[in-house]
Design a protein around this motif. Structure first.
Motif, mmCIF file in Angstrom:
data_model
loop_
_atom_site.group_PDB
_atom_site.id
_atom_site.type_symbol
_atom_site.label_atom_id
_atom_site.label_comp_id
_atom_site.label_asym_id
_atom_site.label_seq_id
_atom_site.Cartn_x
_atom_site.Cartn_y
_atom_site.Cartn_z
ATOM 1 N N ASN A 5 40.825 12.954 18.260
ATOM 2 C CA ASN A 5 41.177 14.070 19.599
ATOM 3 C C ASN A 5 41.371 15.088 19.266
ATOM 4 N N ASN A 6 40.380 15.943 20.326
ATOM 5 C CA ASN A 6 40.193 16.870 20.283
ATOM 6 C C ASN A 6 41.099 17.361 21.891
ATOM 7 N N THR A 7 41.527 18.380 21.495
ATOM 8 C CA THR A 7 41.585 19.183 22.784
ATOM 9 C C THR A 7 41.042 20.860 23.012
ATOM 10 N N PHE A 8 40.533 21.382 23.342
ATOM 11 C CA PHE A 8 39.911 22.754 23.706
ATOM 12 C C PHE A 8 40.348 23.288 25.114
ATOM 13 N N THR A 9 41.209 24.187 24.700
ATOM 14 C CA THR A 9 41.905 25.598 25.687
ATOM 15 C C THR A 9 40.586 26.581 26.304
ATOM 16 N N LEU A 10 40.354 26.082 27.198
ATOM 17 C CA LEU A 10 38.836 26.473 28.450
ATOM 18 C C LEU A 10 39.587 27.674 28.754
ATOM 19 N N SER A 11 40.311 27.670 28.789
ATOM 20 C CA SER A 11 40.765 29.406 29.730
ATOM 21 C C SER A 11 42.426 29.165 29.566
ATOM 22 N N ARG A 12 42.998 30.754 29.112
ATOM 23 C CA ARG A 12 44.449 31.101 29.334
ATOM 24 C C ARG A 12 44.874 31.370 30.386
ATOM 25 N N LYS A 13 44.825 31.864 31.050
ATOM 26 C CA LYS A 13 44.736 32.673 32.309
ATOM 27 C C LYS A 13 43.298 32.745 33.315
ATOM 28 N N PRO A 14 43.295 31.513 34.473
ATOM 29 C CA PRO A 14 44.594 30.165 34.672
ATOM 30 C C PRO A 14 43.947 29.010 33.057
ATOM 31 N N ASP A 15 45.582 28.628 33.247
ATOM 32 C CA ASP A 15 45.451 27.259 32.188
ATOM 33 C C ASP A 15 44.560 25.768 32.418
ATOM 34 N N ILE A 16 43.330 25.761 31.798
ATOM 35 C CA ILE A 16 42.226 25.040 31.846
ATOM 36 C C ILE A 16 42.147 24.852 30.624
ATOM 37 N N ARG A 17 42.855 23.278 30.200
ATOM 38 C CA ARG A 17 42.059 22.036 28.732
ATOM 39 C C ARG A 17 40.941 20.888 28.815
ATOM 40 N N LEU A 18 40.350 21.547 27.929
ATOM 41 C CA LEU A 18 39.429 19.690 28.313
ATOM 42 C C LEU A 18 39.734 18.944 27.106
ATOM 43 N N THR A 19 40.211 17.414 27.008
ATOM 44 C CA THR A 19 40.195 16.791 26.187
ATOM 45 C C THR A 19 39.280 15.923 25.929
ATOM 46 N N VAL A 20 38.450 15.557 24.175
ATOM 47 C CA VAL A 20 38.102 14.788 24.584
ATOM 48 C C VAL A 20 38.604 13.921 23.495
ATOM 49 N N ASP A 21 38.508 12.624 23.491
ATOM 50 C CA ASP A 21 39.261 11.194 22.410
ATOM 51 C C ASP A 21 38.084 10.691 22.037
#
Length: 711
Positions: free
Chosen positions: A601-617
């Motif tokens: 399980n992977n969670t990538f924080t693409l941006s904190r402001k704005p809060d955008i996250r990508l998960t690849v499982d």
């Protein structure tokens, strides 16, 4: 199946670029504090450049131990993950894997309860409830590989503690949620949740509506041997199934606090569901089947808790599920033309009384009694359209049954803390199980030892015994036709409960790395396995008791991070399994298999402001067995993009699941003269969901109802 080999590689390749980028960016091993990250203050950042190169940053533990259980900070574990409900959140726990639409813990069946309250709802209805509960209601989760008797559960248990208090008294808070998912067909879900918190009185309300259409296919190839003339018949069928369904779920819960540790609570769970299915078969057999089913569920539970440790409660469950089927089938010179109606109505009561004492010198004492009774009214009738009801129709006899079960459970146990390092919990339950077929007494010991050698290190040893009972419909003397009629499902009134003995050793390093070893022996394991009849062209599906099943396994769950960009967890499971049945029709077997499971399980924080996250499982599972079945390798690769805005009160989520279309295993049989291959469809799905919280929504508790044995 070659594409399965790319699952782990794909996950790692996606993780490497951001990880490498972060390493290049932090060549001086500079680490920022939480305050610096939140403020974005460049002056604070410049100060860190002059501090020593290596710094240690504290991290709250995600798990801690108490007697017989592990407590996980699940809200922190799912932070940033694409988790919208309690069911999806539980899959983030180490060792929890979804198998055949059910949750397992260390590859063993697990009971999920809410706020320590075990109810009469079935597994399917419980999971439907968990999927309708927002994930924000979770306060913490307790994992017990062997639950003590006072929880009224045997074997593994996950206790979900939900939030009781959410802010200032008199405030109404809530959430609205909508979801669209496009697999082969489209499906939808709408959900609304409200919570009121007073000084002494609190209440919560939930309504969920899921609906849509589904489509799947089965490509069956079989070589059917006939004993009469020694011939082999080739069966090549292709089946398409289209269905549409509506499910309405609703619940109302209330709590009234009389004084400290003195409370009265009532919760009602209800559900109404309809489904309509059309199946068409072509090939060796041509058939058309139209079926429908409607179900109602009403469940109410009253709990009373006193300051002296006395707990009492009562629960009632009413479940009704009538259905019908119209089938026209042709295969060679044989034909089937009939209309059938069936149904199941369950009335179940549960009463319990429990007492707990906290004694001196770290001793605890608990004892109690639980009585459950249920009445199963089931029926099945067949009618031939042309011959009506006579001996020439060749249809099964009508069945109308009234079957009562009673269980009386008496238990006692104690707990003891030896300083801060060693804790033990022992309990013994004596239970009587009575049905028209069985009247047995059993004893169930449970032992849990927890040792804390140092801060962040947890060692836990568990031993337990358990008995699992068959589904209500599985023990009815009924025959149902599957697909075009080449396959029949037979009930087994003589099906025995399965008895399980298990032991496990769990080690947790630094309060986050989980390692576990276990062994299970299950006597009279009940499994539904296909068998090709040598007397006629017919496949039989029937639950039978194996002599035993054994499993030995190793599990490792390792979380890791790469700066502030990547948060991952790798779970590896190695399993040895053995199944033996000396009277499986005319084909006794004793089979064993080694298999492995890997989940990344992977969670990538693409941006904190704005809060955008990508998960690849990604998940990859090796070959397994089930009776004479061979289960081939299967896996899954999914990606989800989540955008959080409006101060965290709004969440927009988009996903693509089963990207490689490899999640559905296609079992086959190559055993003696049994030869069958079933190719099941697996479709990629894409979807979008939106959740909005209002009133500073944070959430509440409630409990579920065990309906795993219902039809």
């Amino acid at each position: 199946m070659k594409r399965l080999y790319f699952l782990p590689a794909a996950c790692l390749l996606l993780a490497l670029p951001l990880s490498a980028q972060e390493n290049l960016k932090n060549e001086n091993l500079r680490t920022l504090s939480a305050d610096s990250i939140l403020t974005g203050d460049a002056r604070m950042d410049s100060l860190y450049r002059h501090l020593p190169e290596v710094m240690v940053v504290g991290e709250r533990p995600v798990v801690k131990a108490s007697a017989g259980k592990l407590e996980y900070d699940l809200p922190r574990m799912i932070e940033g993950r694409p988790v919208d409900n309690v069911y999806e959140a539980l899959k983030e726990l180490p060792g929890v894997v979804e198998q055949d639409g059910a949750l397992t813990l260390g590859m063993q069946a697990v009971t999920v309860v809410l706020d320590g309250k075990v109810t009469n709802m079935s597994g399917a209805q419980l999971y439907a409830l968990l999927k309708s509960l927002p994930a924000d209601r979770i306060e913490r989760v307790e994992v017990m590989y062997n639950a003590p008797a006072r929880y009224q559960v045997r074997g593994a248990m996950i206790n979900v503690r939900l939030r009781h208090r959410i802010g200032d008294p008199g405030v109404v808070q809530g959430e609205v949620y909508g979801k669209y998912n496009q697999e082969h067909e489209a499906s939808f879900e709408e959900r609304a949740s409200l919570l009121y918190n007073g000084r002494k009185f609190s209440a919560d309300f939930l309504y969920s509506h899921s609906h849509g259409e589904s489509f799947n296919t089965t490509d069956k190839e079989a070589r059917h041997w006939q004993q009469a003339d020694g011939s082999t018949h080739l069966i090549d069928n292709y089946e398409e199934m289209r269905a549409r369904s509506h499910t309405h779920s609703f619940r109302l819960g209330t709590d009234y606090t009389l004084a400290e540790n003195h409370s009265l609570s009532f919760v009602y769970n209800g559900a109404y569901a309809t489904s309509h299915t059309r199946q068409n078969s072509t090939g060796t057999q041509t058939a058309e089947s139209v079926s429908s089913q409607t179900s109602w569920l009403h469940n109410g539970r009253l709990d009373y808790r006193t300051p002296i440790g006395l707990k009492a409660g009562a629960e009632f469950t009413w479940y009704n599920a009538p259905g019908d089927q119209l089938l026209h089938s042709r295969m060679g010179n044989d034909s089937l033309d009939f209309y059938t109606e069936d149904g199941q109505r369950i009335n179940a009561w549960k009463f319990f009384l429990a007492q707990e004492h906290q004694l001196k010198n770290g001793w605890g004492l608990n004892y109690g009694a639980v009585y459950t009774t249920s009445v199963d009214h089931s029926y099945q009738t067949y009618e031939n359209e042309e011959l009506k009801k006579n001996e020439e129709s060749g249809l099964p006899d009508d069945v109308r049954s009234r079957r009562r079960e009673q269980t009386l459970n008496l238990y006692a146990g104690f707990s003891k803390s030896f300083g801060r390092k060693l804790m033990t919990d022992f309990s013994l339950a004596v239970e009587r199980y009575k049905t028209p077929v069985w009247d047995e007494w059993d004893v169930y010991p449970v032992l849990n030892l927890t040792y804390l050698p140092a801060d962040g290190h947890i060692l836990q040893l568990n031993f337990s015994s358990d008995k699992s009972y068959p589904d209500y419909w599985a023990v009815q003397d009924v025959i149902s036709y599957l697909g075009g009629g080449y396959s029949e499902i037979h009930g087994n009134p003589l099906l025995k409960p399965a008895i399980d003995y298990s032991t496990s050793l769990t080690y947790i390093l630094k309060s986050k790395y989980v390692f576990r070893a276990w062994f299970n022996h299950t006597k009279d394991r009940a499994v539904q396995t296909l068998y090709q009849s040598p007397d006629e062209l017919l496949e039989l599906y029937k639950y039978l008791n194996f002599d035993f099943e054994q499993q030995a396994g190793l599990q490792a769950s390792v979380p890791f991070k790469a700066g502030q960009w990547l948060n991952s967890r790798l779970t590896l499971i190695g399993l040895w399994m053995r199944q033996k049945d000396s009277d499986f029709y005319d084909l006794p077997f004793d089979r064993h298999r080694l298999l492995g499971i890997a989940v990344l399980n992977n969670t990538f924080t693409l941006s904190r402001k704005p809060d955008i996250r990508l998960t690849v499982d990604g998940r990859l599972q090796g070959r397994a067995i089930q009776g004479i079945y061979d289960i081939p390798t299967c896996g899954d690769l999914s990606a989800t993009l989540r955008y959080t805005f409006l101060g965290g009160n709004a969440v927009l989520t988009a996903w693509c699941r089963d990207i490689l279309q490899t999640s559905m295993p296609c079992p086959q049989i190559r055993y003696a003269r049994q030869w069958v291959t079933n190719e099941y469809s697996s479709f990629r799905s894409v979807g979008l969901s939106f959740a909005w919280k209002f009133g500073g929504y944070k959430e509440k508790k409630r409990e579920a109802v065990d309906t795993s044995r219902f039809k």
